[in-house]
Every structure is written in structure tokens, then in C-alpha cells.
Design a protein around this motif. Structure first.
Motif, mmCIF file in Angstrom:
data_model
loop_
_atom_site.group_PDB
_atom_site.id
_atom_site.type_symbol
_atom_site.label_atom_id
_atom_site.label_comp_id
_atom_site.label_asym_id
_atom_site.label_seq_id
_atom_site.Cartn_x
_atom_site.Cartn_y
_atom_site.Cartn_z
ATOM 1 N N PHE A 1 37.833 41.649 41.319
ATOM 2 C CA PHE A 1 37.111 42.588 42.718
ATOM 3 C C PHE A 1 38.060 43.777 42.615
ATOM 4 C CE2 PHE A 1 36.789 38.251 43.550
ATOM 5 C CZ PHE A 1 35.342 37.964 44.067
ATOM 6 N N ARG B 1 28.011 44.780 40.792
ATOM 7 C CA ARG B 1 28.428 43.754 39.744
ATOM 8 C C ARG B 1 28.245 43.801 38.490
ATOM 9 N NH1 ARG B 1 24.546 39.694 39.579
ATOM 10 N NH2 ARG B 1 24.397 40.534 37.740
ATOM 11 N N SER C 1 27.328 35.767 44.363
ATOM 12 C CA SER C 1 28.567 36.736 44.662
ATOM 13 C C SER C 1 28.315 38.169 45.355
ATOM 14 C CB SER C 1 29.316 37.060 43.360
ATOM 15 O OG SER C 1 28.634 37.801 42.466
ATOM 16 N N ILE D 1 32.402 43.750 41.543
ATOM 17 C CA ILE D 1 32.625 42.549 41.141
ATOM 18 C C ILE D 1 32.390 42.291 39.788
ATOM 19 C CG2 ILE D 1 32.060 40.111 41.614
ATOM 20 C CD1 ILE D 1 30.899 40.881 44.350
ATOM 21 N N THR E 1 34.027 34.724 46.393
ATOM 22 C CA THR E 1 33.728 36.154 47.061
ATOM 23 C C THR E 1 34.245 36.159 48.396
ATOM 24 O OG1 THR E 1 32.232 36.464 45.361
ATOM 25 C CG2 THR E 1 31.923 37.879 46.996
#
Length: 292
Positions: A45, A55, A69, A88, A110
Motif C-alpha cells: 500500500f 491497483r 481490495s 495497492i 486492506t
């Protein structure tokens, strides 16, 4: 703090899964023991100042754009009004459609990680309430303890389990959870058990569970239906049996597990199966990242 790297999201096994009834709204009542194991996805992260959520697939596969997530990050933003964003990175090591809670665990990790990265200070119960909107298994991973599970999966009583090794086998095929639970062949009237029947003491909080007793007693009510829909489940169980191991399906996916009392030669496993030796965990690796 701007980054949290290599954050684990462990899988779970259902030591048994009994369907004890069905509510008027169609949800099934169940009993199970959820057990954390040391087979994990890993997430990275990095805080973003622009409020965006992005992501990156670090092990490229076929993840949807809005995986759990990403959805968890958006849900936390909406619940708190947080202006921060996050990038992410997801190392997806857990198989999909396995019944091991991989997506739910990613969501829980998360929420726990962003609660810290964004400095939100939410308590475990607050994160669990957000997680429940994402999936019934998410609060279990946020709770961080092996648990006796009842109701529709929302009633969790922490339990202690002795250290044990397991073999997990996942064929390449999956089975539809919706079709399994919707099957007229599904047994929905298994007699309810009590936690005291398996515990070495009568305390509800932190009860010590006799693992051998659980494995000897329990079963997975979904397994016969899943085997009819996905014959590979039966193939995995027969392969384990050929090695002297008693296998059963975990959850509503197609992964099968067995307690591993001794080393097993795995060289004859089909090449397209995922075969993994795992150990159970006392607690989630991120248990102390949140207060009760």
C-alpha cells in the motif's frame, strides 16, 4: 507513514461446514470452525494525496478491476470521508474459487492496513461493520482469531487450536457457490452441535478445541453437491485417500484439505493441481494493528 509493504492476507480452512437450517429470507444457517492458515496473499500500500484508488497486479492474472481490495478501500473512504487515496499492489498467491476466503481476506487486510496508513483510528468492530458489507467472511479475518461460527456466519466465538499441519489440494476447476446453495439436493437439516462438545474447558471466550474430535465428527454438507457439479473434487479426495489421508472440501469452493500427520510423496499429483502444505495460525498477523 506513506507505505506499508508486504502485508499478509492469510487464507482460512473450514474444519467442517454444517447447514442447520434456512431462514425465511433464503440465507442458510450454518455451523463451522474457521481456521487461519499460513498460505497468504501479500499486499503493498502506498498512500496517495489525490484521493484516487488504484491497483496493480504484481502476479498478473484475471482479477476484476473492482476486486475486493479496491472495493474495501472505497468503502472505507465513504464510511469515514477520508480524503487520502491509495495505490495497492496485490501479489495473488491464493487460488480463486477455493473456499479459502482469499478475496475476503484481501478486503480485511486492506481495511486494517488503510486504517493505519490513513491514520483513521477505527476500532475492530467499526472495521468489521464495514467489512460485512463486502462479504460474510470479512469480519472473521478482521477479528483475527480462529473461531467457532454460527448463524449466517456473523456469530464468531474465538477458539484455540493446537498446532497442526495440513495438505491443501486445489484442482483447476471451480464450482458455483450459488448453484451449490440453490441445489434441491443440499442437506439443510444437520443437527446442531455445541462448542462445549469439542472444548477442553467450558469457557466460551478462548475455548480450547479438540481438533481430532472435530475432524472425526464433522463434514461439509456442501461437498456431495459440489462433487456432482465438479467431479475434480472427488478426484482430489480419492488422491488423498490413496496416500492414507482423509480429505474434505473447505467452504463452498473446490479446494480439499487433510490433516498431515506425516510427510507425503506428492510427485504423483496431477500437474495442473495446486498442492500446498500449510500450518494453522494462532492469530492473524495483523491482530495488533487494531484495537477492540
Amino acid at each position: 507513514m506513506r507505505r506499508l509493504l508486504d502485508v499478509p492476507a492469510p487464507a482460512k480452512l473450514n474444519l467442517f461446514l454444517h447447514i442447520t437450517g434456512r431462514r425465511a429470507d433464503g440465507y442458510h444457517l450454518l455451523q463451522s470452525i474457521f481456521m487461519l492458515v499460513d498460505w497468504c496473499d501479500h499486499l503493498h500500500f502506498e498512500r496517495r494525496a489525490d484521493g484516487a484508488i488504484s491497483r496493480e497486479d504484481l502476479t498478473p492474472g484475471h482479477l476484476p478491476t473492482e476486486d475486493l481490495s479496491v472495493r474495501a478501500a472505497r468503502a472505507l473512504q465513504q464510511a469515514t470521508g477520508c480524503a487520502h487515496g491509495v495505490h495497492i499492489g496485490l501479489e495473488k498467491r491464493l487460488p480463486a474459487e477455493a473456499g479459502m476466503g482469499g478475496g475476503s481476506s484481501d478486503a480485511a487486510t486492506t481495511l486494517l492496513a488503510l486504517n493505519r496508513l490513513w491514520g483513521l483510528g477505527l476500532k475492530r468492530s467499526q472495521l468489521a461493520a464495514i467489512g460485512l458489507q463486502l462479504g460474510a467472511d470479512v469480519p472473521f479475518f478482521i477479528g483475527g482469531r480462529n473461531a467457532w461460527v454460527e448463524g449466517v456466519g456473523e456469530q464468531l466465538t474465538p477458539v484455540a487450536l493446537s498446532p497442526t499441519r495440513f495438505l491443501v489440494v486445489k484442482p483447476p476447476t471451480g464450482a458455483s457457490t450459488q448453484r451449490i446453495f440453490g441445489s434441491p439436493e443440499l442437506k439443510r437439516d444437520t443437527k446442531t452441535a455445541t462448542i462445549q462438545g469439542f472444548a477442553a474447558n467450558d469457557s466460551r471466550e478462548g475455548a480450547v478445541i479438540d481438533l481430532q474430535k472435530v475432524l472425526a465428527f464433522g463434514h461439509n454438507d456442501l461437498q456431495p453437491v459440489a462433487q456432482a457439479l465438479c467431479p475434480d473434487v472427488g478426484h482430489c479426495i480419492r488422491w488423498l485417500d490413496s496416500h492414507g489421508l482423509q480429505g474434505r472440501m473447505t467452504g463452498s469452493g473446490t479446494a480439499v484439505f487433510a490433516q498431515l500427520p506425516q510427510a507425503v510423496d506428492l510427485t504423483d499429483a496431477p500437474g495442473d493441481w495446486m498442492v500446498r502444505e500449510c500450518g494453522n495460525m494462532d492469530a492473524h498477523p495483523l491482530l495488533d494493528w487494531c484495537t477492540d
